[in-house]
Design a protein around this motif. Structure first.
Motif, PDB file in Angstrom:
ATOM      1  N   TYR A   1      35.950  40.026  40.444  1.00 38.62           N
ATOM      2  CA  TYR A   1      36.422  40.746  39.255  1.00 38.62           C
ATOM      3  C   TYR A   1      36.281  42.254  39.444  1.00 38.62           C
ATOM      4  O   TYR A   1      37.218  43.022  39.159  1.00 38.62           O
ATOM      5  CB  TYR A   1      35.640  40.272  38.033  1.00 38.62           C
ATOM      6  CG  TYR A   1      35.864  41.083  36.778  1.00 38.62           C
ATOM      7  CD1 TYR A   1      36.997  40.886  35.987  1.00 38.62           C
ATOM      8  CD2 TYR A   1      34.926  42.026  36.364  1.00 38.62           C
ATOM      9  CE1 TYR A   1      37.190  41.616  34.832  1.00 38.62           C
ATOM     10  CE2 TYR A   1      35.119  42.764  35.206  1.00 38.62           C
ATOM     11  CZ  TYR A   1      36.250  42.560  34.440  1.00 38.62           C
ATOM     12  OH  TYR A   1      36.445  43.298  33.297  1.00 38.62           O
ATOM     13  N   SER A   2      35.133  42.699  39.931  1.00 40.40           N
ATOM     14  CA  SER A   2      34.911  44.135  40.156  1.00 40.40           C
ATOM     15  C   SER A   2      35.867  44.671  41.212  1.00 40.40           C
ATOM     16  O   SER A   2      36.350  45.807  41.102  1.00 40.40           O
ATOM     17  CB  SER A   2      33.465  44.386  40.588  1.00 40.40           C
ATOM     18  OG  SER A   2      32.553  44.002  39.574  1.00 40.40           O
ATOM     19  N   LEU A   3      36.151  43.882  42.240  1.00 39.21           N
ATOM     20  CA  LEU A   3      37.093  44.295  43.272  1.00 39.21           C
ATOM     21  C   LEU A   3      38.490  44.492  42.689  1.00 39.21           C
ATOM     22  O   LEU A   3      39.160  45.494  42.973  1.00 39.21           O
ATOM     23  CB  LEU A   3      37.124  43.257  44.392  1.00 39.21           C
ATOM     24  CG  LEU A   3      38.155  43.492  45.503  1.00 39.21           C
ATOM     25  CD1 LEU A   3      37.866  44.786  46.247  1.00 39.21           C
ATOM     26  CD2 LEU A   3      38.192  42.301  46.466  1.00 39.21           C
ATOM     27  N   LEU A   4      38.933  43.551  41.879  1.00 36.86           N
ATOM     28  CA  LEU A   4      40.261  43.665  41.277  1.00 36.86           C
ATOM     29  C   LEU A   4      40.361  44.897  40.386  1.00 36.86           C
ATOM     30  O   LEU A   4      41.357  45.635  40.428  1.00 36.86           O
ATOM     31  CB  LEU A   4      40.576  42.399  40.463  1.00 36.86           C
ATOM     32  CG  LEU A   4      40.663  41.090  41.251  1.00 36.86           C
ATOM     33  CD1 LEU A   4      40.791  39.912  40.296  1.00 36.86           C
ATOM     34  CD2 LEU A   4      41.822  41.112  42.242  1.00 36.86           C
ATOM     35  N   ALA A   5      39.334  45.124  39.576  1.00 35.61           N
ATOM     36  CA  ALA A   5      39.338  46.294  38.695  1.00 35.61           C
ATOM     37  C   ALA A   5      39.430  47.579  39.512  1.00 35.61           C
ATOM     38  O   ALA A   5      40.157  48.517  39.144  1.00 35.61           O
ATOM     39  CB  ALA A   5      38.088  46.294  37.824  1.00 35.61           C
ATOM     40  N   HIS A   6      38.707  47.616  40.621  1.00 38.93           N
ATOM     41  CA  HIS A   6      38.750  48.795  41.495  1.00 38.93           C
ATOM     42  C   HIS A   6      40.149  49.010  42.057  1.00 38.93           C
ATOM     43  O   HIS A   6      40.660  50.137  42.074  1.00 38.93           O
ATOM     44  CB  HIS A   6      37.742  48.620  42.631  1.00 38.93           C
ATOM     45  CG  HIS A   6      37.872  49.617  43.733  1.00 38.93           C
ATOM     46  ND1 HIS A   6      37.353  50.895  43.644  1.00 38.93           N
ATOM     47  CD2 HIS A   6      38.480  49.536  44.953  1.00 38.93           C
ATOM     48  CE1 HIS A   6      37.630  51.555  44.760  1.00 38.93           C
ATOM     49  NE2 HIS A   6      38.303  50.750  45.570  1.00 38.93           N
TER      50      HIS A   6
END
Length: 413
Positions: free
Chosen positions: A386-391
């Protein structure tokens, strides 16, 4: 005189325009960038049930090429290693205990007599966490979902800008074509985050098991070909893309000789069965925990059972009241049923077991302009996706159980 003056003005304007044009297209290093360069999009692909070792079987040339140009890793699933809980974890960054989808099948005391199944689109079941496409849409980033568990549900009055209702009958080729069609749109309506879901490898794994076989390998090769089509079509459109390719869980071999029958533990009319198969969820009748506790909490061969509040901490599971009162977890490769399914006639495959067992490890591959090439990073938890996608899409993420630290070596500055 006026005519001469107008001609002079026009000539100056033309020369100025040419000079401005030349200034715009020539970079400081002498390179000439494309006039209509597209911004990268992020494509999140789930290959349901894809084990990391499938990449090593010599039947995935397109995935293997992406791995060479990008990043690969083993990824720990969340418990239970089932499809809906883990797909919701991937797009919310929260473990099942915290996002509320605690199983493919579950109950909630607020809805007595009702059971959640994989066809349920009632927001009541999904609204304990916000998926990345809702977060993105709220921040002005357009999204599209070509299938993903929960993507058809309207949350806070919001859905992806484009979404398709799930149909297993819709071929993988048509799913790919829909994604490519979205990329043909003008920038204003072109999604910046797209999800794509393939279920055929998981289906083959269930019927034929994870060991090398002609039919399983045919399913793996077909999805790899779909990935190749995406690569080719995106290149033809000059569309940069960050591929984030995952699975939700692994696959373990099962056999009809490895079945634990619940009727040998307690007659079925003395409890309520919420879920069975690769793990079992048990509820009491009339809130009488005594009967089921005395039967299920004693030692069993090839299976261990716990009260919800006593599930070992390493599972990070049991705080959510939707978790059944008693959870029984068989040894990996064993199954627990009231009645053995008719289709279980030979070697097959299953998942739902201990998320730390090697057979349950999931797959991760990422490649594109946002990533460095040809590296393997340490095993990480799937809450970090999730954090990767947001980045990658440039949105501020909500609080989650993961973070971006797992990808420090993988991301370009």
């Amino acid at each position: 005189m006026i005519r001469i003056l107008l001609q002079a003005i026009a000539a100056c304007a033309l020369l100025a325009g040419c000079a401005a044009s030349q200034t715009a297209v020539v970079a400081s290093d002498g390179a000439v960038p494309a006039q209509n360069a597209r911004e990268p999009v992020t494509l999140l692909i789930s290959i349901d049930g894809f084990r990391p070792d499938y990449l090593d079987r010599g039947i995935t040339p397109h995935l293997s090429a992406l791995a060479t140009s990008g990043v690969v890793a083993d990824m720990r699933s969340s418990f239970p290693t089932k499809t809906f809980p883990n797909h919701w974890t991937l797009v919310t960054g929260k473990r099942p205990d915290n996002h509320g989808i605690v199983g493919n099948s579950m109950e909630d005391v607020a809805r007595p007599g009702e059971k959640f199944t994989m066809a349920n689109k009632d927001p009541f079941w999904w609204n304990q966490a916000e998926p990345i496409w809702i977060t993105a849409e709220k921040q002005g980033v357009r999204t599209a979902t070509m299938f993903w568990p929960g993507s058809e549900v309207e949350l806070d009055g919001t859905r992806p800008s484009d979404w398709w209702p799930f149909s297993q009958a819709l071929s993988n080729d048509r799913r790919v074509n829909a994604v490519v069609d979205w990329m043909r749109r003008p920038a204003a309506t072109r999604p910046q985050l797209v999800t794509l879901y393939f279920d055929s490898v998981d289906t083959a794994g269930h019927f034929f098991g994870p060991a090398p076989s002609e039919k399983l390998h045919a399913a793996i090769s077909a999805v790899d070909k779909n990935i190749g089509t995406l690569i080719e079509q995106f290149a033809a459109l000059d569309q940069p893309v960050n591929f984030v390719i995952t699975s939700d869980h692994g696959m373990a071999e099962t056999h009809p000789d490895r079945v634990i029958y619940l009727d040998t533990i307690l007659p079925r009319d003395q409890y309520r069965l919420v879920v069975d198969g690769n793990y079992a969820g048990i509820e009491p009748l009339a809130d009488d925990m005594t009967t089921i506790s005395s039967a299920f909490l004693k030692p069993h061969e090839n299976m261990e059972c716990w009260k919800r509040e006593d599930i070992p901490a390493r599972f990070q599971y049991g705080k959510n009241p939707r978790v059944p009162s008693i959870i029984c977890l068989p040894t990996t490769g064993w199954v627990v049923y009231q009645d053995k399914p008719e289709w279980m006639t030979g070697i097959g495959g299953g998942h739902g077991y201990d998320h730390l067992h090697p057979d349950m490890i999931a797959f991760f591959l990422a490649s594109g302009p946002g990533f460095v090439g040809d590296i393997k990073i340490e095993t990480f938890d799937n809450v970090d996706i999730y954090s990767l996608l947001a980045h990658l899409i440039g949105v501020k993420p909500n609080q989650s159980d993961g973070d971006l630290s797992s990808f420090e070596q993988a991301l370009k500055p």
